[in-house]
Design an enzyme around this catalytic site. Sequence first.
Site, mmCIF file in Angstrom:
data_model
loop_
_atom_site.group_PDB
_atom_site.id
_atom_site.type_symbol
_atom_site.label_atom_id
_atom_site.label_comp_id
_atom_site.label_asym_id
_atom_site.label_seq_id
_atom_site.Cartn_x
_atom_site.Cartn_y
_atom_site.Cartn_z
ATOM 1 N N GLU A 1 -5.480 8.669 9.710
ATOM 2 C CA GLU A 1 -4.490 9.034 10.227
ATOM 3 C C GLU A 1 -4.249 9.902 11.324
ATOM 4 O O GLU A 1 -3.623 9.536 12.441
ATOM 5 C CB GLU A 1 -2.970 9.264 9.353
ATOM 6 C CG GLU A 1 -3.526 8.743 8.273
ATOM 7 C CD GLU A 1 -2.724 8.647 7.041
ATOM 8 O OE1 GLU A 1 -1.878 8.904 6.888
ATOM 9 O OE2 GLU A 1 -2.034 7.356 6.829
ATOM 10 N N TYR B 1 -0.459 8.568 -1.890
ATOM 11 C CA TYR B 1 -1.006 8.211 -3.833
ATOM 12 C C TYR B 1 -1.946 8.873 -4.432
ATOM 13 O O TYR B 1 -2.014 9.423 -5.325
ATOM 14 C CB TYR B 1 -0.840 6.236 -4.136
ATOM 15 C CG TYR B 1 0.255 5.762 -3.920
ATOM 16 C CD1 TYR B 1 1.743 6.038 -3.069
ATOM 17 C CD2 TYR B 1 0.492 4.818 -4.371
ATOM 18 C CE1 TYR B 1 2.111 5.487 -3.246
ATOM 19 C CE2 TYR B 1 1.569 3.581 -4.080
ATOM 20 C CZ TYR B 1 2.463 3.842 -3.696
ATOM 21 O OH TYR B 1 3.941 3.445 -3.471
ATOM 22 N N GLY B 2 -2.925 8.775 -3.014
ATOM 23 C CA GLY B 2 -4.191 9.606 -3.624
ATOM 24 C C GLY B 2 -4.324 10.676 -4.480
ATOM 25 O O GLY B 2 -5.259 11.034 -5.659
ATOM 26 N N CYS C 1 -11.598 3.429 -0.847
ATOM 27 C CA CYS C 1 -9.975 3.838 -0.004
ATOM 28 C C CYS C 1 -10.026 2.630 1.429
ATOM 29 O O CYS C 1 -10.779 3.082 2.138
ATOM 30 C CB CYS C 1 -9.795 5.520 0.393
ATOM 31 S SG CYS C 1 -8.200 5.378 1.385
ATOM 32 N N THR C 2 -8.362 2.131 0.855
ATOM 33 C CA THR C 2 -8.190 1.365 2.390
ATOM 34 C C THR C 2 -8.654 1.849 4.040
ATOM 35 O O THR C 2 -8.391 1.250 4.582
ATOM 36 C CB THR C 2 -6.731 0.603 2.291
ATOM 37 O OG1 THR C 2 -6.238 1.538 1.708
ATOM 38 C CG2 THR C 2 -6.745 -0.431 0.980
ATOM 39 N N HIS C 3 -8.003 3.464 3.607
ATOM 40 C CA HIS C 3 -8.679 3.703 5.254
ATOM 41 C C HIS C 3 -9.337 3.856 5.817
ATOM 42 O O HIS C 3 -10.110 3.815 6.702
ATOM 43 C CB HIS C 3 -7.721 5.491 5.308
ATOM 44 C CG HIS C 3 -6.674 5.680 5.187
ATOM 45 N ND1 HIS C 3 -5.775 5.111 4.200
ATOM 46 C CD2 HIS C 3 -6.217 6.362 5.933
ATOM 47 C CE1 HIS C 3 -3.835 5.473 4.105
ATOM 48 N NE2 HIS C 3 -4.137 5.885 5.639
ATOM 49 N N CYS D 1 -3.976 -1.259 -1.941
ATOM 50 C CA CYS D 1 -4.515 -0.129 -2.130
ATOM 51 C C CYS D 1 -5.375 0.565 -3.477
ATOM 52 O O CYS D 1 -4.844 -0.128 -4.703
ATOM 53 C CB CYS D 1 -2.666 0.927 -2.311
ATOM 54 S SG CYS D 1 -3.102 2.788 -2.630
ATOM 55 N N ASN D 2 -6.606 1.604 -3.038
ATOM 56 C CA ASN D 2 -7.133 1.239 -3.904
ATOM 57 C C ASN D 2 -6.368 2.488 -5.293
ATOM 58 O O ASN D 2 -6.825 1.827 -6.974
ATOM 59 C CB ASN D 2 -8.564 2.419 -3.876
ATOM 60 C CG ASN D 2 -8.950 1.736 -2.700
ATOM 61 O OD1 ASN D 2 -10.649 0.895 -3.514
ATOM 62 N ND2 ASN D 2 -9.134 1.081 -2.268
ATOM 63 N N THR D 3 -6.285 3.818 -4.524
ATOM 64 C CA THR D 3 -5.310 4.263 -5.924
ATOM 65 C C THR D 3 -3.977 3.524 -6.567
ATOM 66 O O THR D 3 -4.501 3.486 -8.531
ATOM 67 C CB THR D 3 -4.814 5.516 -5.291
ATOM 68 O OG1 THR D 3 -5.260 6.362 -4.063
ATOM 69 C CG2 THR D 3 -3.943 6.215 -6.439
ATOM 70 N N ASP E 1 1.000 -0.735 -0.092
ATOM 71 C CA ASP E 1 0.189 0.291 -0.435
ATOM 72 C C ASP E 1 0.932 0.888 0.281
ATOM 73 O O ASP E 1 2.149 1.222 0.346
ATOM 74 C CB ASP E 1 -1.014 0.137 1.591
ATOM 75 C CG ASP E 1 -1.719 1.047 1.234
ATOM 76 O OD1 ASP E 1 -2.091 1.471 0.437
ATOM 77 O OD2 ASP E 1 -1.868 1.739 2.612
ATOM 78 N N SER E 2 0.345 2.449 -0.262
ATOM 79 C CA SER E 2 1.239 3.700 0.220
ATOM 80 C C SER E 2 1.822 3.816 1.139
ATOM 81 O O SER E 2 2.461 4.765 1.119
ATOM 82 C CB SER E 2 0.537 4.740 -0.319
ATOM 83 O OG SER E 2 -0.852 4.969 0.700
HETATM 84 N N1 DGL Z 1 -4.241 4.068 0.601
HETATM 85 C C1 DGL Z 1 -4.247 4.536 -0.774
HETATM 86 C C2 DGL Z 1 -5.870 4.372 -1.153
HETATM 87 O O1 DGL Z 1 -6.585 2.839 -0.933
HETATM 88 C C3 DGL Z 1 -5.202 5.839 0.075
HETATM 89 C C4 DGL Z 1 -3.894 6.875 0.791
HETATM 90 C C5 DGL Z 1 -3.272 7.444 -0.645
HETATM 91 O O2 DGL Z 1 -3.812 8.330 -0.491
HETATM 92 O O3 DGL Z 1 -1.815 7.313 0.040
HETATM 93 O O4 DGL Z 1 -6.449 4.741 -2.500
#
Ligand code: DGL
Length: 270
Positions: free
Chosen positions: A155, A44-45, A187-189, A75-77, A12-13
């Site tokens: 976060e 990453y977003g 988004c994984t958060h 990570c979705n992005t 993930d990011s």
């Molecule tokens: N992990 C990213 C996602 O799931 C979110 C955090 C980021 O922007 O890096 O899209």
Amino acid sequence: MSNPRLPIGVFDSGLGGLTIVKAMQELMPGESIIYYGDTAHLPYGDKSAELVREYAIGITRFLCKKGVKAIVIACNTASAVALDAVIAEAGGLPVFNVIEPAAREALAHSESRQIGVIGTKTTISSGVYPRTIAGMAPEARVVQKATPLLVPLIEEGWLHNTISREVIEAYMSDTGFFNIDALILGCTHYPLVKDEIAKYFKRNFTHKVEVVDSSLAVAEAIRNALTAANLMNEAGKVEHSYFVSDFSRNFEDGAKLFLRQSVSFQKAEN
Ligand code: DGL
């Protein structure tokens, strides 16, 4: 052919992908995991697709060198913009992403076929969810919205206070969402604020809206695919390791939020 005893590589990011790790550990307690959080490059977003692809390729190389039997883009992005690049780099290893299981889960819960999606700016502008859902159910209508303020709030550990509630309300009260009956947390958060989002819908909508946290669906998809490929670890020793591209104690504190347990991170030497 991969060896079932090898670990599964997950990246993930940053730390959000630990929501997927947690679901994997619950569903596949016999599997070892090597996690990589790209903390030097997060978020990453709001980065370009080209840059996220470049990062994802580097991490895939790292995980392949460590000797993994499969790669999970938690990570979705990165799933949205770098899936092809990861597959090309992974040399035939199975590669899993978070988009398809979430789309399938949302469709399974949607009668009205009106589905909402929230995610980072890059995920939303990639159009990956509308495209994936259209491929599975052409009659479905997808309403999406970038909700970038949720990541820093989460976060910060602000999951259930007035500020997080107000931000959720400001995003969710978008008129486009009025008729949805399923919302994908893209988004994984976001699973960490799932309850607050569900409460918003309960308070303000007369119909039920299913809030789809894809982490369990993703873990299930991985388990099914590994089982079908005879790649589940039936007898090997279980060991998890956690790498980051930039190390700070803050990350270990943050990881507790996502994993609900303490873990130690090592700085990855690429
Ligand atoms: N992990 C990213 C996602 O799931 C979110 C955090 C980021 O922007 O890096 O899209």
